[in-house]
Design a protein around this motif. Sequence first.
Motif, PDB file in Angstrom:
ATOM      1  N   ARG A  33       0.811  -1.217   0.000  1.00 13.00           N
ATOM      2  CA  ARG A  33       0.000   0.000   0.000  1.00 13.00           C
ATOM      3  C   ARG A  33       0.844   1.267   0.000  1.00 13.00           C
ATOM      4  O   ARG A  33       0.439   2.290  -0.527  1.00 13.00           O
ATOM      5  CB  ARG A  33      -0.918  -0.028   1.229  1.00 13.00           C
ATOM      6  N   THR A  34       2.044   1.224   0.561  1.00 14.53           N
ATOM      7  CA  THR A  34       2.866   2.424   0.677  1.00 14.53           C
ATOM      8  C   THR A  34       3.192   3.027  -0.677  1.00 14.53           C
ATOM      9  O   THR A  34       3.195   4.233  -0.843  1.00 14.53           O
ATOM     10  CB  THR A  34       4.171   2.105   1.441  1.00 14.53           C
ATOM     11  N   LEU A  35       3.453   2.202  -1.667  1.00 18.37           N
ATOM     12  CA  LEU A  35       3.795   2.721  -2.988  1.00 18.37           C
ATOM     13  C   LEU A  35       2.688   2.483  -3.997  1.00 18.37           C
ATOM     14  O   LEU A  35       2.926   2.517  -5.194  1.00 18.37           O
ATOM     15  CB  LEU A  35       5.102   2.094  -3.488  1.00 18.37           C
ATOM     16  N   ALA A  36       1.480   2.276  -3.527  1.00 15.56           N
ATOM     17  CA  ALA A  36       0.365   2.061  -4.436  1.00 15.56           C
ATOM     18  C   ALA A  36       0.071   3.328  -5.224  1.00 15.56           C
ATOM     19  O   ALA A  36       0.326   4.435  -4.772  1.00 15.56           O
ATOM     20  CB  ALA A  36      -0.880   1.653  -3.644  1.00 15.56           C
ATOM     21  N   LYS A  37      -0.475   3.123  -6.385  1.00 11.14           N
ATOM     22  CA  LYS A  37      -0.834   4.265  -7.226  1.00 11.14           C
ATOM     23  C   LYS A  37      -2.338   4.505  -7.047  1.00 11.14           C
ATOM     24  O   LYS A  37      -3.136   4.259  -7.926  1.00 11.14           O
ATOM     25  CB  LYS A  37      -0.514   3.911  -8.683  1.00 11.14           C
ATOM     26  N   LEU A  38      -2.719   4.975  -5.859  1.00 10.25           N
ATOM     27  CA  LEU A  38      -4.132   5.090  -5.556  1.00 10.25           C
ATOM     28  C   LEU A  38      -4.635   6.523  -5.416  1.00 10.25           C
ATOM     29  O   LEU A  38      -5.757   6.815  -5.762  1.00 10.25           O
ATOM     30  CB  LEU A  38      -4.464   4.305  -4.280  1.00 10.25           C
ATOM     31  N   ASN A  39      -3.840   7.407  -4.866  1.00  6.19           N
ATOM     32  CA  ASN A  39      -4.318   8.771  -4.675  1.00  6.19           C
ATOM     33  C   ASN A  39      -3.134   9.729  -4.541  1.00  6.19           C
ATOM     34  O   ASN A  39      -1.978   9.320  -4.600  1.00  6.19           O
ATOM     35  CB  ASN A  39      -5.252   8.859  -3.457  1.00  6.19           C
ATOM     36  N   PHE A  41      -1.939  11.273  -1.966  1.00  2.05           N
ATOM     37  CA  PHE A  41      -1.072  11.042  -0.815  1.00  2.05           C
ATOM     38  C   PHE A  41      -0.035   9.965  -1.118  1.00  2.05           C
ATOM     39  O   PHE A  41       1.103  10.045  -0.674  1.00  2.05           O
ATOM     40  CB  PHE A  41      -1.893  10.671   0.421  1.00  2.05           C
ATOM     41  N   ASP A  42      -0.419   8.956  -1.879  1.00  3.08           N
ATOM     42  CA  ASP A  42       0.532   7.918  -2.261  1.00  3.08           C
ATOM     43  C   ASP A  42       1.645   8.503  -3.127  1.00  3.08           C
ATOM     44  O   ASP A  42       2.815   8.172  -2.961  1.00  3.08           O
ATOM     45  CB  ASP A  42      -0.177   6.792  -3.012  1.00  3.08           C
ATOM     46  N   LEU A  43       1.271   9.384  -4.039  1.00  7.82           N
ATOM     47  CA  LEU A  43       2.268  10.041  -4.894  1.00  7.82           C
ATOM     48  C   LEU A  43       3.210  10.898  -4.059  1.00  7.82           C
ATOM     49  O   LEU A  43       4.427  10.872  -4.250  1.00  7.82           O
ATOM     50  CB  LEU A  43       1.580  10.900  -5.952  1.00  7.82           C
ATOM     51  N   VAL A  44       2.667  11.634  -3.114  1.00  8.15           N
ATOM     52  CA  VAL A  44       3.491  12.491  -2.258  1.00  8.15           C
ATOM     53  C   VAL A  44       4.507  11.654  -1.482  1.00  8.15           C
ATOM     54  O   VAL A  44       5.687  12.010  -1.399  1.00  8.15           O
ATOM     55  CB  VAL A  44       2.605  13.317  -1.297  1.00  8.15           C
ATOM     56  N   GLY A  50      11.851   9.338  -2.496  1.00 10.92           N
ATOM     57  CA  GLY A  50      12.920   9.531  -3.469  1.00 10.92           C
ATOM     58  C   GLY A  50      13.774  10.742  -3.145  1.00 10.92           C
ATOM     59  O   GLY A  50      15.013  10.703  -3.242  1.00 10.92           O
ATOM     60  N   SER A  51      13.139  11.813  -2.745  1.00 11.98           N
ATOM     61  CA  SER A  51      13.865  13.029  -2.373  1.00 11.98           C
ATOM     62  C   SER A  51      14.735  12.796  -1.140  1.00 11.98           C
ATOM     63  O   SER A  51      15.880  13.261  -1.071  1.00 11.98           O
ATOM     64  CB  SER A  51      12.866  14.156  -2.106  1.00 11.98           C
ATOM     65  N   THR A  52      14.198  12.060  -0.181  1.00 13.57           N
ATOM     66  CA  THR A  52      14.967  11.750   1.028  1.00 13.57           C
ATOM     67  C   THR A  52      16.175  10.892   0.687  1.00 13.57           C
ATOM     68  O   THR A  52      17.284  11.151   1.175  1.00 13.57           O
ATOM     69  CB  THR A  52      14.069  11.023   2.053  1.00 13.57           C
ATOM     70  N   LEU A  53      15.990   9.906  -0.152  1.00 12.40           N
ATOM     71  CA  LEU A  53      17.109   9.057  -0.565  1.00 12.40           C
ATOM     72  C   LEU A  53      18.194   9.890  -1.251  1.00 12.40           C
ATOM     73  O   LEU A  53      19.379   9.742  -0.956  1.00 12.40           O
ATOM     74  CB  LEU A  53      16.631   7.934  -1.482  1.00 12.40           C
ATOM     75  N   ALA A  54      17.779  10.801  -2.132  1.00 14.49           N
ATOM     76  CA  ALA A  54      18.751  11.667  -2.810  1.00 14.49           C
ATOM     77  C   ALA A  54      19.490  12.561  -1.821  1.00 14.49           C
ATOM     78  O   ALA A  54      20.711  12.749  -1.939  1.00 14.49           O
ATOM     79  CB  ALA A  54      18.050  12.514  -3.865  1.00 14.49           C
ATOM     80  N   THR A 145      -9.056   8.072  -9.435  1.00 13.66           N
ATOM     81  CA  THR A 145      -8.451   8.815  -8.328  1.00 13.66           C
ATOM     82  C   THR A 145      -6.939   8.904  -8.445  1.00 13.66           C
ATOM     83  O   THR A 145      -6.324   9.782  -7.857  1.00 13.66           O
ATOM     84  CB  THR A 145      -8.811   8.178  -6.972  1.00 13.66           C
ATOM     85  N   ASP A 146      -6.323   8.001  -9.213  1.00  8.02           N
ATOM     86  CA  ASP A 146      -4.874   8.044  -9.393  1.00  8.02           C
ATOM     87  C   ASP A 146      -4.453   8.875 -10.601  1.00  8.02           C
ATOM     88  O   ASP A 146      -3.279   8.931 -10.937  1.00  8.02           O
ATOM     89  CB  ASP A 146      -4.297   6.627  -9.492  1.00  8.02           C
ATOM     90  N   GLY A 147      -5.418   9.503 -11.286  1.00  7.59           N
ATOM     91  CA  GLY A 147      -5.113  10.346 -12.431  1.00  7.59           C
ATOM     92  C   GLY A 147      -5.191   9.631 -13.765  1.00  7.59           C
ATOM     93  O   GLY A 147      -5.100  10.268 -14.815  1.00  7.59           O
ATOM     94  N   SER A 148      -5.361   8.320 -13.759  1.00  3.16           N
ATOM     95  CA  SER A 148      -5.483   7.588 -15.020  1.00  3.16           C
ATOM     96  C   SER A 148      -6.922   7.679 -15.517  1.00  3.16           C
ATOM     97  O   SER A 148      -7.837   8.013 -14.765  1.00  3.16           O
ATOM     98  CB  SER A 148      -5.076   6.132 -14.830  1.00  3.16           C
TER      99      SER A 148
END
Length: 177
Positions: A33-39, A41-44, A50-54, A145-148
């Motif tokens: 669920r953490t990386l699901a493409k659902l809404n 908040f998931d995108l954020v 990714g930003s934290t890893l960088a 809801t995921d933009g698709s």
Amino acid sequence: MFFDNWFGILRVLVVGTLAYSALVVTLRISGKRTLAKLNAFDLVVTVALGSTLASVLLTESVALLEGITAFALLVGLQYVVAWFSVRSKRFSEAVKSEPTLLLHRGRFLEGSLREQRVTREEILASLRGAGAAEPADVAAVVLETDGSMSVIKNPPPEGSRGTLESVRTVQAPEGAG
């Protein structure tokens, strides 16, 4: 500009490997669920991870343990939002969007298009991607809801076999079973 020192390269290799490993472990523990493409908040959460890893990889002032703590915080917050969303309809409505009908029975729904900032050309591209030539060829187009965009095709005409015509029967070899 191209090379500072060997310590910087070594730091990126060591910290990068450890940070990546910590991220993978954190994501495996948190579930799909953490990386699901659902809404949104998931995108954020995905972008923030990714930003934290960088930041951990390329900024010497960010320690590895700080980065791992940031991973855990982001995944933990995502878990809390998902947990409350499942258990509270009011919370779920506050944090999640609803699918929006953009085209119905060949007619563009202009109010929905404007509200969702979607162009006719984007819908037509979705139709082509789904194998439909014209808006009249589909029952509806829904902005998920995921933009698709989901294209819902018209049902087959009465009396036709529809998609069953493309199904072949495979016979078992003699003596099997």
